[in-house]
Design a protein around this motif. Structure first.
Motif, PDB file in Angstrom:
ATOM      1  N   LEU A 131      54.924  24.132  50.715  1.00  0.00           N
ATOM      2  CA  LEU A 131      53.481  24.316  50.590  1.00  0.00           C
ATOM      3  C   LEU A 131      53.171  25.151  49.353  1.00  0.00           C
ATOM      4  O   LEU A 131      53.811  26.182  49.116  1.00  0.00           O
ATOM      5  N   PHE A 132      52.185  24.698  48.570  1.00  0.00           N
ATOM      6  CA  PHE A 132      51.793  25.396  47.353  1.00  0.00           C
ATOM      7  C   PHE A 132      50.314  25.763  47.425  1.00  0.00           C
ATOM      8  O   PHE A 132      49.488  24.975  47.884  1.00  0.00           O
ATOM      9  N   LEU A 133      50.003  26.976  46.959  1.00  0.00           N
ATOM     10  CA  LEU A 133      48.625  27.459  46.927  1.00  0.00           C
ATOM     11  C   LEU A 133      48.110  27.322  45.505  1.00  0.00           C
ATOM     12  O   LEU A 133      48.643  27.954  44.590  1.00  0.00           O
ATOM     13  N   GLU A 134      47.090  26.470  45.319  1.00  0.00           N
ATOM     14  CA  GLU A 134      46.485  26.284  43.998  1.00  0.00           C
ATOM     15  C   GLU A 134      45.116  26.925  43.975  1.00  0.00           C
ATOM     16  O   GLU A 134      44.324  26.761  44.898  1.00  0.00           O
ATOM     17  N   GLY A 135      44.817  27.660  42.907  1.00  0.00           N
ATOM     18  CA  GLY A 135      43.505  28.269  42.767  1.00  0.00           C
ATOM     19  C   GLY A 135      42.972  28.061  41.365  1.00  0.00           C
ATOM     20  O   GLY A 135      43.673  28.311  40.390  1.00  0.00           O
ATOM     21  N   THR A 136      41.724  27.588  41.275  1.00  0.00           N
ATOM     22  CA  THR A 136      41.068  27.374  39.992  1.00  0.00           C
ATOM     23  C   THR A 136      39.962  28.393  39.800  1.00  0.00           C
ATOM     24  O   THR A 136      39.123  28.575  40.687  1.00  0.00           O
ATOM     25  N   SER A 137      39.962  29.083  38.675  1.00  0.00           N
ATOM     26  CA  SER A 137      38.923  30.049  38.337  1.00  0.00           C
ATOM     27  C   SER A 137      38.755  31.083  39.451  1.00  0.00           C
ATOM     28  O   SER A 137      39.683  31.824  39.754  1.00  0.00           O
ATOM     29  N   MET A 138      37.609  31.145  40.119  1.00  0.00           N
ATOM     30  CA  MET A 138      37.438  32.080  41.229  1.00  0.00           C
ATOM     31  C   MET A 138      38.497  31.852  42.297  1.00  0.00           C
ATOM     32  O   MET A 138      39.021  32.796  42.891  1.00  0.00           O
ATOM     33  N   GLY A 139      38.807  30.579  42.547  1.00  0.00           N
ATOM     34  CA  GLY A 139      39.859  30.271  43.513  1.00  0.00           C
ATOM     35  C   GLY A 139      41.195  30.846  43.088  1.00  0.00           C
ATOM     36  O   GLY A 139      42.016  31.222  43.931  1.00  0.00           O
ATOM     37  N   GLY A 140      41.420  30.931  41.772  1.00  0.00           N
ATOM     38  CA  GLY A 140      42.644  31.549  41.268  1.00  0.00           C
ATOM     39  C   GLY A 140      42.690  33.029  41.586  1.00  0.00           C
ATOM     40  O   GLY A 140      43.752  33.570  41.924  1.00  0.00           O
ATOM     41  N   ALA A 141      41.533  33.696  41.494  1.00  0.00           N
ATOM     42  CA  ALA A 141      41.477  35.112  41.847  1.00  0.00           C
ATOM     43  C   ALA A 141      41.766  35.304  43.333  1.00  0.00           C
ATOM     44  O   ALA A 141      42.503  36.216  43.726  1.00  0.00           O
ATOM     45  N   VAL A 142      41.203  34.432  44.174  1.00  0.00           N
ATOM     46  CA  VAL A 142      41.482  34.501  45.613  1.00  0.00           C
ATOM     47  C   VAL A 142      42.971  34.272  45.865  1.00  0.00           C
ATOM     48  O   VAL A 142      43.605  34.967  46.664  1.00  0.00           O
ATOM     49  N   ALA A 143      43.545  33.296  45.161  1.00  0.00           N
ATOM     50  CA  ALA A 143      44.966  32.996  45.337  1.00  0.00           C
ATOM     51  C   ALA A 143      45.842  34.180  44.924  1.00  0.00           C
ATOM     52  O   ALA A 143      46.846  34.478  45.576  1.00  0.00           O
ATOM     53  N   ILE A 144      45.474  34.871  43.864  1.00  0.00           N
ATOM     54  CA  ILE A 144      46.245  36.032  43.401  1.00  0.00           C
ATOM     55  C   ILE A 144      46.256  37.124  44.462  1.00  0.00           C
ATOM     56  O   ILE A 144      47.310  37.658  44.832  1.00  0.00           O
ATOM     57  N   VAL A 145      45.071  37.481  44.961  1.00  0.00           N
ATOM     58  CA  VAL A 145      44.987  38.554  45.960  1.00  0.00           C
ATOM     59  C   VAL A 145      45.705  38.137  47.245  1.00  0.00           C
ATOM     60  O   VAL A 145      46.366  38.955  47.898  1.00  0.00           O
ATOM     61  N   ALA A 162      43.408  28.612  35.018  1.00  0.00           N
ATOM     62  CA  ALA A 162      42.349  29.447  34.433  1.00  0.00           C
ATOM     63  C   ALA A 162      41.838  30.468  35.428  1.00  0.00           C
ATOM     64  O   ALA A 162      40.637  30.536  35.724  1.00  0.00           O
ATOM     65  N   PRO A 163      42.717  31.295  35.997  1.00  0.00           N
ATOM     66  CA  PRO A 163      42.291  32.230  37.040  1.00  0.00           C
ATOM     67  C   PRO A 163      41.262  33.239  36.540  1.00  0.00           C
ATOM     68  O   PRO A 163      41.322  33.697  35.395  1.00  0.00           O
ATOM     69  N   ALA A 164      40.313  33.572  37.412  1.00  0.00           N
ATOM     70  CA  ALA A 164      39.248  34.511  37.078  1.00  0.00           C
ATOM     71  C   ALA A 164      39.771  35.942  37.199  1.00  0.00           C
ATOM     72  O   ALA A 164      39.811  36.498  38.298  1.00  0.00           O
ATOM     73  N   VAL A 165      40.159  36.525  36.091  1.00  0.00           N
ATOM     74  CA  VAL A 165      40.723  37.876  36.086  1.00  0.00           C
ATOM     75  C   VAL A 165      39.956  38.793  35.131  1.00  0.00           C
ATOM     76  O   VAL A 165      40.491  39.778  34.632  1.00  0.00           O
ATOM     77  N   TRP A 166      38.685  38.471  34.904  1.00  0.00           N
ATOM     78  CA  TRP A 166      37.864  39.272  33.990  1.00  0.00           C
ATOM     79  C   TRP A 166      37.251  40.439  34.762  1.00  0.00           C
ATOM     80  O   TRP A 166      36.072  40.463  35.070  1.00  0.00           O
ATOM     81  N   GLY A 167      38.081  41.427  35.070  1.00  0.00           N
ATOM     82  CA  GLY A 167      37.630  42.586  35.820  1.00  0.00           C
ATOM     83  C   GLY A 167      36.971  43.623  34.935  1.00  0.00           C
ATOM     84  O   GLY A 167      36.877  43.490  33.715  1.00  0.00           O
ATOM     85  N   ARG A 168      36.531  44.698  35.549  1.00  0.00           N
ATOM     86  CA  ARG A 168      35.801  45.735  34.819  1.00  0.00           C
ATOM     87  C   ARG A 168      36.647  46.423  33.754  1.00  0.00           C
ATOM     88  O   ARG A 168      36.114  46.960  32.783  1.00  0.00           O
ATOM     89  N   ALA A 169      37.962  46.421  33.924  1.00  0.00           N
ATOM     90  CA  ALA A 169      38.829  47.096  32.950  1.00  0.00           C
ATOM     91  C   ALA A 169      38.741  46.466  31.573  1.00  0.00           C
ATOM     92  O   ALA A 169      39.021  47.128  30.561  1.00  0.00           O
TER      93      ALA A 169
END
Length: 329
Positions: A131-145, A162-169
């Motif tokens: 089983l593989f977890l795929e996340g695109t953009s916002m879904g990529g951020a969810v997949a990372i966490v 293209a994971p969404a990792v544009w955090g405040r830092a």
């Protein structure tokens, strides 16, 4: 400042929300998969799409969509992979598509909980398949966490497009401050990215169809953007904790997620457990770009053998190509 702020809004197409946060009901149900819904532990009904394999199945993918998108984002990829022996599942995340309380933001912990429960439910249906977890953009951020949690779901690999990792830092302080003030004082103000001339993909026919699709949200409230940034903060902070093999896909023409936070994320991944594929002609919506077939063939190859060279040779650019990204805005 205005352009940088509104680019956030375009994170995987456009947007909308209400000021009330979605609160989960007490747990009453065993998470399960039906023919057209994923039902998590609180009993919510999240619309589900399934692309069964046209061949004896080799693997299963759980795909998580991007901001203001819905499960239909995986229709073309799901059909492509179906012909190659892959079963795919994608559900509408809370507040998006046909899910309950459309336009609201559920919260990082709830999105992660849903993804974890969905992975367990799918694994129960296909216990012998990887089983593989795929996340695109916002879904990529969810997949990372999700994948970086102390007890991650039973997945054999993570695919981040293209994971969404544009955090405040990596945001200008004034942008983060303006969003925080706006979300708390004027949460009902809606914004969109029309007129900016930003291209999320070179597949213009697909973009036109998205604009006509009522399940794709077009206007976003500030409090929803605030929740999205919280999610991206969590993703950029927890990505070093991922121990599951990970494939990261990024288009060098991505105008939605900047290169700086992406570069920061790539260098923070454990070096012995990830692969990077950089597509010179790739845009933000890699799985729906005109060259999507190339990206999907790479995914297919990696699923079958995580050490095999990718057909596109995009992985040969690997970290060396990041030197180019480092010098760009």
């Amino acid at each position: 400042m205005k352009k940088v702020f509104i680019i956030l809004i375009l994170l995987c197409v456009t947007s909308a929300c209400t000021s009330q946060m979605v609160r989960p009901a007490p747990k009453k149900f065993i998470p399960r998969i039906t023919k057209n819904a994923f039902i998590p532990g609180d009993g919510a009904i999240l619309p589900l799409q399934i692309w069964p394999s046209a061949l004896p199945p080799k693997a299963v993918i759980l795909a998580l969509h991007g901001f203001n998108d819905y499960s239909g984002f995986f229709d073309a990829p799901g059909k492509f992979l179906s012909k190659r022996g892959i079963i795919s599942y994608a559900y509408d995340q809370r507040g998006f598509g046909g899910a309950p309380a459309t336009g609201t933001w559920a919260g990082t912990s709830i999105y992660v909980r849903d993804a974890t429960q969905a992975a367990h439910a799918i694994k129960q249906k296909h216990p012998k398949l990887p089983l593989f977890l795929e996340g695109t953009s916002m879904g990529g951020a969810v997949a990372i966490v999700t994948a970086s949690a102390p007890n991650p779901p039973p997945v054999d690999g993570v695919i981040l497009a293209a994971p969404a990792v544009w955090g405040r830092a990596t945001m200008p302080w004034y942008q983060s401050l303006a969003l925080s003030i706006g979300a708390h004082i004027l949460p009902g103000i809606t914004v969109n990215g029309s007129g900016l001339g930003i291209e999320p993909s070179d597949n213009h026919e697909m973009l036109i169809n998205l604009g006509r699709n009522p399940l794709v949200i077009k206007e976003t409230r500030l409090d929803t953007l605030y929740g999205l940034v919280n999610l991206m903060d969590a993703a950029s902070t927890t990505v070093p904790n991922i121990t599951i093999p990970t494939l990261v896909l990024y288009g060098e023409r991505d105008e939605i997620i900047p290169k700086k936070p992406t570069l920061r994320m790539l260098y923070s991944l454990p070096s012995d457990r990830h692969r990077i594929a950089l597509y010179k002609q790739g845009y933000h919506m890699l799985l729906r770009d005109l060259q999507a077939g190339t990206v999907l063939e790479d995914i297919m190859t990696w699923i079958q053998d995580k050490n095999a060279p990718l057909p596109s040779k995009a992985d040969r650019r690997n970290l060396g190509a990041l030197d180019i990204m480092r010098s760009e805005p």
